[in-house]
Motif scaffolding. Structure first.
Motif, short mmCIF file in Angstrom:
data_model
loop_
_atom_site.label_atom_id
_atom_site.label_comp_id
_atom_site.label_asym_id
_atom_site.label_seq_id
_atom_site.Cartn_x
_atom_site.Cartn_y
_atom_site.Cartn_z
N ILE A 79 -4.63 2.87 8.64
CA ILE A 79 -5.87 3.32 8.01
C ILE A 79 -5.86 4.83 7.83
O ILE A 79 -6.20 5.36 6.75
CB ILE A 79 -7.09 2.87 8.85
CG1 ILE A 79 -7.22 1.34 8.81
CG2 ILE A 79 -8.37 3.54 8.34
CD1 ILE A 79 -8.20 0.79 9.82
N TYR A 80 -5.44 5.56 8.88
CA TYR A 80 -5.41 7.02 8.80
C TYR A 80 -4.41 7.49 7.73
O TYR A 80 -4.73 8.36 6.90
CB TYR A 80 -5.03 7.59 10.16
CG TYR A 80 -4.87 9.10 10.16
CD1 TYR A 80 -5.99 9.93 10.18
CD2 TYR A 80 -3.61 9.68 10.12
CE1 TYR A 80 -5.84 11.32 10.16
CE2 TYR A 80 -3.45 11.06 10.11
CZ TYR A 80 -4.57 11.87 10.12
OH TYR A 80 -4.44 13.23 10.09
N HIS B 244 1.22 10.44 2.86
CA HIS B 244 0.85 11.50 3.80
C HIS B 244 1.91 11.70 4.87
O HIS B 244 2.32 12.84 5.14
CB HIS B 244 -0.50 11.18 4.44
CG HIS B 244 -0.87 12.09 5.57
ND1 HIS B 244 -1.20 13.42 5.37
CD2 HIS B 244 -0.92 11.87 6.92
CE1 HIS B 244 -1.46 13.98 6.54
NE2 HIS B 244 -1.30 13.07 7.49
N SER C 251 -3.19 5.86 5.16
CA SER C 251 -3.63 5.49 3.81
C SER C 251 -4.79 6.37 3.36
O SER C 251 -4.83 6.83 2.21
CB SER C 251 -4.06 4.02 3.80
OG SER C 251 -2.98 3.18 4.13
N TRP C 252 -5.75 6.61 4.26
CA TRP C 252 -6.91 7.42 3.90
C TRP C 252 -6.50 8.85 3.56
O TRP C 252 -6.98 9.42 2.58
CB TRP C 252 -7.93 7.41 5.04
CG TRP C 252 -9.06 8.37 4.82
CD1 TRP C 252 -9.31 9.53 5.49
CD2 TRP C 252 -10.10 8.26 3.84
NE1 TRP C 252 -10.43 10.15 4.99
CE2 TRP C 252 -10.94 9.40 3.98
CE3 TRP C 252 -10.41 7.31 2.86
CZ2 TRP C 252 -12.05 9.60 3.18
CZ3 TRP C 252 -11.52 7.52 2.06
CH2 TRP C 252 -12.32 8.65 2.23
N LYS C 253 -5.59 9.42 4.37
CA LYS C 253 -5.16 10.79 4.10
C LYS C 253 -4.41 10.87 2.76
O LYS C 253 -4.57 11.85 2.03
CB LYS C 253 -4.25 11.27 5.23
CG LYS C 253 -4.98 11.59 6.52
CD LYS C 253 -5.86 12.80 6.40
CE LYS C 253 -5.06 14.07 6.28
NZ LYS C 253 -5.92 15.29 6.21
N ILE D 269 -4.86 8.90 0.07
CA ILE D 269 -5.82 8.74 -1.02
C ILE D 269 -6.79 9.91 -1.08
O ILE D 269 -7.06 10.46 -2.15
CB ILE D 269 -6.58 7.42 -0.88
CG1 ILE D 269 -5.63 6.23 -1.02
CG2 ILE D 269 -7.68 7.32 -1.93
CD1 ILE D 269 -6.24 4.90 -0.73
N ARG D 270 -7.31 10.31 0.07
CA ARG D 270 -8.32 11.37 0.12
C ARG D 270 -7.76 12.71 -0.32
O ARG D 270 -8.37 13.43 -1.11
CB ARG D 270 -8.88 11.49 1.54
CG ARG D 270 -10.01 12.53 1.67
CD ARG D 270 -11.20 12.13 0.85
NE ARG D 270 -12.23 13.16 0.87
CZ ARG D 270 -13.35 13.11 0.16
NH1 ARG D 270 -13.59 12.08 -0.65
NH2 ARG D 270 -14.24 14.08 0.22
N SER E 146 0.83 -1.22 0.00
CA SER E 146 0.00 0.00 0.00
C SER E 146 0.86 1.26 0.00
O SER E 146 0.56 2.23 -0.72
CB SER E 146 -0.91 0.02 1.23
OG SER E 146 -1.80 -1.07 1.24
N TYR F 296 -7.28 12.70 -3.91
CA TYR F 296 -8.57 12.80 -4.60
C TYR F 296 -9.06 14.22 -4.61
O TYR F 296 -9.54 14.74 -5.62
CB TYR F 296 -9.59 11.89 -3.90
CG TYR F 296 -10.98 11.98 -4.47
CD1 TYR F 296 -11.32 11.29 -5.65
CD2 TYR F 296 -11.97 12.72 -3.84
CE1 TYR F 296 -12.59 11.36 -6.18
CE2 TYR F 296 -13.25 12.81 -4.37
CZ TYR F 296 -13.56 12.13 -5.53
OH TYR F 296 -14.82 12.20 -6.05
#
Length: 291
Positions: A278-279, A226, A281-283, A285-286, A213, A289
């Protein structure tokens, strides 16, 4: 995509179909829709689990790893022949374990001796895989891979990715060795099963996914990872938590004071490491985006 990568991925999908068929048969068997015939329920579910883990998950990871390691390291494999040797050995081990586990009608009280041989073949395949990866870094020729698009930040993310993936392979070897010991000593299967499961599912699968990832998500999002520091913290915490859980499973007296004290602590540390993943990876990708 090179031929050997395609073969590993194709075989992983074949094993997924086999696992699905075994799972459906187990449901029919346990539900009373068919009689036992030649297969017993417990060996059947153990075979299904190993077909999923060693066949589907692991072959897919091998295929992806053989594709991305030259990108991580900037070097090609030292010997492509070792990749194909690993392919042959690994599949021989998986197929042997599936077939002979199904033949062990009284598992775990009675285990078909060929299961031991198949499991040791599987371990030897892992050793070939580790040797090939190591030689890629030490002696492989420079590769013409994808250029890092984010400069120094991306290079640091790939170094973290290498750390995660290399550690996950080591855990897979350790988990496989515990599995071999369980087959040689059926009396400890109940005792050692939690350590075997956690070192494979968290140590191999989850840590490998984290490493992949951290290489792929910045490219999906078209931005750097991130936080490198959060990834490093996650790496330290997941290893502390996992090793603590495994050692507690193996050496602490069940339901004893240290077991009841240490297992929740190490479990919480492991869980928090995944919250960091999770945080982060989300930051990545988000934010990519939103950009």
């Amino acid at each position: 995509m090179r031929t050997y990568t395609r073969v590993f991925i194709t075989l992983s999908l074949v094993y997924a179909l086999i696992a699905a068929a075994l799972g459906i048969y187990y449901l029919l068997l346990s539900g009373g829709y068919t009689d036992h015939g030649l297969l017993s329920p417990y060996p059947l579910i153990v075979s299904t689990i190993h077909t999923l883990f060693l066949g589907f998950f692991t072959m897919m990871i091998f295929g992806v790893t053989y594709h991305i390691i030259p990108i991580f390291s900037g070097r090609d494999f030292f010997r492509i022949s070792l990749v194909y040797l690993h392919l042959i050995i690994s599949n021989a081990g998986v197929i042997g374990m599936i077939v002979f586990l199904l033949s062990s009608r009284d598992y775990p009280a009675e285990i078909e001796p060929m299961v031991w041989i198949a499991s040791m073949i599987e371990v030897s395949g892992i050793l070939v895989f580790m040797a090939n990866i190591t030689l890629a870094f030490l002696k492989g020729s420079p590769a013409t891979g994808i250029v890092n698009p984010f400069g120094e930040g991306d290079r640091k993310a790939d170094l973290i990715a290498i750390r995660f993936t290399g550690t996950s392979i080591t855990y897979f070897l350790g988990g496989s060795i515990i599995g071999v010991i369980m087959l040689l000593r059926p009396d400890i299967i109940h005792f050692a099963r939690p350590a075997h499961a956690h070192i494979n599912l968290i140590g191999f699968i989850s840590i490998m996914i984290s490493g992949v990832s951290y290489h792929m998500f910045p490219r999906f999002a078209n931005r750097p990872l991130h936080s490198i520091s959060l990834a490093r913290l996650q790496f330290r915490m997941v290893n502390i938590g996992l090793l603590g859980m495994v050692l507690t499973f193996l050496f602490a007296v069940r339901e004893g004071y240290y077991y009841r004290l240490l297992l929740p602590i190490f479990s919480a540390i492991t869980a928090f490491s995944f919250i960091l993943y999770i945080y982060n990876s989300w930051k990545t990708i988000r934010d990519g985006y939103d950009a």
